[in-house]
Design a protein around this motif. Sequence first.
Motif, mmCIF file in Angstrom:
data_model
loop_
_atom_site.group_PDB
_atom_site.id
_atom_site.type_symbol
_atom_site.label_atom_id
_atom_site.label_comp_id
_atom_site.label_asym_id
_atom_site.label_seq_id
_atom_site.Cartn_x
_atom_site.Cartn_y
_atom_site.Cartn_z
ATOM 1 N N GLU A 1 -0.540 1.736 -0.625
ATOM 2 C CA GLU A 1 -1.138 1.950 -1.939
ATOM 3 C C GLU A 1 -1.587 3.397 -2.061
ATOM 4 O OE1 GLU A 1 -3.738 -0.865 -4.007
ATOM 5 O OE2 GLU A 1 -3.605 -2.106 -2.193
ATOM 6 N N LEU A 2 -1.354 3.957 -3.213
ATOM 7 C CA LEU A 2 -1.866 5.270 -3.552
ATOM 8 C C LEU A 2 -3.117 5.069 -4.387
ATOM 9 C CD1 LEU A 2 -1.508 8.379 -3.587
ATOM 10 C CD2 LEU A 2 -0.256 8.074 -5.736
ATOM 11 N N VAL A 3 -4.196 5.706 -3.966
ATOM 12 C CA VAL A 3 -5.440 5.694 -4.723
ATOM 13 C C VAL A 3 -5.546 7.095 -5.305
ATOM 14 C CG1 VAL A 3 -7.920 5.295 -4.648
ATOM 15 C CG2 VAL A 3 -6.414 4.039 -3.080
ATOM 16 N N VAL A 4 -5.354 7.200 -6.620
ATOM 17 C CA VAL A 4 -5.128 8.496 -7.236
ATOM 18 C C VAL A 4 -6.070 8.737 -8.410
ATOM 19 C CG1 VAL A 4 -3.291 7.581 -8.724
ATOM 20 C CG2 VAL A 4 -3.281 9.993 -8.145
ATOM 21 N N ALA A 5 -6.555 9.977 -8.517
ATOM 22 C CA ALA A 5 -7.371 10.367 -9.665
ATOM 23 C C ALA A 5 -6.520 10.315 -10.925
ATOM 24 C CB ALA A 5 -7.942 11.764 -9.451
ATOM 25 N N GLU A 6 -7.191 10.055 -12.034
ATOM 26 C CA GLU A 6 -6.488 9.903 -13.317
ATOM 27 C C GLU A 6 -5.572 11.072 -13.643
ATOM 28 O OE1 GLU A 6 -9.179 7.589 -16.433
ATOM 29 O OE2 GLU A 6 -10.287 9.209 -15.421
ATOM 30 N N ASN A 7 -5.972 12.294 -13.303
ATOM 31 C CA ASN A 7 -5.172 13.462 -13.666
ATOM 32 C C ASN A 7 -3.831 13.530 -12.926
ATOM 33 O OD1 ASN A 7 -6.902 14.088 -11.350
ATOM 34 N ND2 ASN A 7 -6.124 16.172 -11.496
ATOM 35 N N HIS A 8 -3.673 12.766 -11.855
ATOM 36 C CA HIS A 8 -2.416 12.765 -11.092
ATOM 37 C C HIS A 8 -1.578 11.510 -11.314
ATOM 38 C CE1 HIS A 8 -3.525 16.333 -8.961
ATOM 39 N NE2 HIS A 8 -4.536 15.765 -8.331
ATOM 40 N N TYR A 9 -2.120 10.550 -12.042
ATOM 41 C CA TYR A 9 -1.485 9.233 -12.133
ATOM 42 C C TYR A 9 -0.037 9.277 -12.621
ATOM 43 C CZ TYR A 9 -0.472 4.531 -13.836
ATOM 44 O OH TYR A 9 0.135 3.342 -14.089
ATOM 45 N N GLU A 10 0.222 9.854 -13.761
ATOM 46 C CA GLU A 10 1.578 9.842 -14.333
ATOM 47 C C GLU A 10 2.583 10.520 -13.407
ATOM 48 O OE1 GLU A 10 2.729 8.239 -16.988
ATOM 49 O OE2 GLU A 10 0.749 7.457 -17.454
ATOM 50 N N ARG A 11 2.234 11.678 -12.894
ATOM 51 C CA ARG A 11 3.137 12.417 -11.993
ATOM 52 C C ARG A 11 3.364 11.628 -10.700
ATOM 53 N NH1 ARG A 11 6.951 14.577 -9.795
ATOM 54 N NH2 ARG A 11 6.773 16.447 -8.553
ATOM 55 N N ALA A 12 2.326 10.999 -10.185
ATOM 56 C CA ALA A 12 2.435 10.251 -8.931
ATOM 57 C C ALA A 12 3.413 9.089 -9.051
ATOM 58 C CB ALA A 12 1.065 9.748 -8.492
ATOM 59 N N LEU A 13 3.411 8.418 -10.188
ATOM 60 C CA LEU A 13 4.321 7.283 -10.377
ATOM 61 C C LEU A 13 5.778 7.681 -10.176
ATOM 62 C CD1 LEU A 13 2.887 5.295 -13.417
ATOM 63 C CD2 LEU A 13 2.858 4.663 -10.998
ATOM 64 N N ASP A 14 6.132 8.897 -10.574
ATOM 65 C CA ASP A 14 7.507 9.385 -10.408
ATOM 66 C C ASP A 14 7.880 9.610 -8.940
ATOM 67 O OD1 ASP A 14 7.818 9.399 -13.167
ATOM 68 O OD2 ASP A 14 7.277 11.529 -13.352
ATOM 69 N N LEU A 15 6.886 9.707 -8.081
ATOM 70 C CA LEU A 15 7.117 10.025 -6.673
ATOM 71 C C LEU A 15 7.072 8.800 -5.754
ATOM 72 C CD1 LEU A 15 4.844 13.208 -6.504
ATOM 73 C CD2 LEU A 15 7.337 13.135 -6.791
ATOM 74 N N LEU A 16 6.753 7.649 -6.318
ATOM 75 C CA LEU A 16 6.538 6.448 -5.495
ATOM 76 C C LEU A 16 7.664 5.434 -5.645
ATOM 77 C CD1 LEU A 16 2.770 5.753 -6.257
ATOM 78 C CD2 LEU A 16 3.724 6.917 -4.255
ATOM 79 N N PRO A 17 8.039 4.783 -4.528
ATOM 80 C CA PRO A 17 8.950 3.644 -4.634
ATOM 81 C C PRO A 17 8.247 2.497 -5.372
ATOM 82 C CG PRO A 17 8.675 4.334 -2.335
ATOM 83 C CD PRO A 17 7.678 5.088 -3.148
ATOM 84 N N ALA A 18 9.024 1.593 -5.912
ATOM 85 C CA ALA A 18 8.479 0.487 -6.705
ATOM 86 C C ALA A 18 7.563 -0.433 -5.901
ATOM 87 C CB ALA A 18 9.619 -0.320 -7.324
ATOM 88 N N TRP A 19 7.728 -0.500 -4.578
ATOM 89 C CA TRP A 19 6.919 -1.421 -3.780
ATOM 90 C C TRP A 19 5.509 -0.901 -3.522
ATOM 91 C CZ3 TRP A 19 5.109 -0.126 1.091
ATOM 92 C CH2 TRP A 19 5.731 0.965 1.733
ATOM 93 N N TRP A 20 5.271 0.376 -3.733
ATOM 94 C CA TRP A 20 3.938 0.948 -3.527
ATOM 95 C C TRP A 20 2.983 0.462 -4.608
ATOM 96 C CZ3 TRP A 20 1.732 5.636 -1.040
ATOM 97 C CH2 TRP A 20 2.414 5.984 0.124
ATOM 98 N N GLY A 21 1.767 0.130 -4.211
ATOM 99 C CA GLY A 21 0.720 -0.180 -5.162
ATOM 100 C C GLY A 21 0.027 1.101 -5.605
#
Length: 186
Positions: free
Chosen positions: A76-96
């Motif tokens: 799981e990635l625990v991410v601050a709001e300012n990184h959320y959209e960009r982070a989604l592009d970097l994660l496989p679908a199985w990551w929370g």
Amino acid sequence: MLRDADVRRVLLGGLAPHLDADTLVVDELDLCGLTRVDVAVINGHLSGFEIKGSTDTLRRLPGQVAVYSQVLDFAELVVAENHYERALDLLPAWWGVRIASGIEQVRLDSARPPQPNDTVDPGALVQLLWRDEALAELAVRGLDRGVRSKPRWIIWERLAAEVPLEELKTAVRTRLKGRTGWRAAR
């Protein structure tokens, strides 16, 4: 500004009610000598949480995702709001994904639950074991002949090649939980 320490404290507090006596929580668990997972939870699975606060960058995230994906059952990635959209592009679908918000009162909201990882690599997984632990796993299976005095990477290779993945996962978790001297978070 969301600091890593504040997010970590809230994360650990949220995990605590779901942990039993057979669960080990480790801060900064080394994975393959390449990276460290911020919080590892070792019980019936090996789970990891990567924390990215508001002042962090996502520059290292692709490399972390690659290594975590070789070893962890759940991530799981625990991410601050300012990184959320960009982070989604970097994660496989199985990551929370959990979104961290607030400053004085940090809050974590689940944006996407983690799914089981079906890409665990036995060769990477065995690298969580110390040499003597890996050799002991070979010995209990009668597979240690010819490698007792060999370097750890040869012992790891044999263990990864000879032990079925699910059995190997259980053995690694058991050995990790049986270690003494961990930098345990609980």
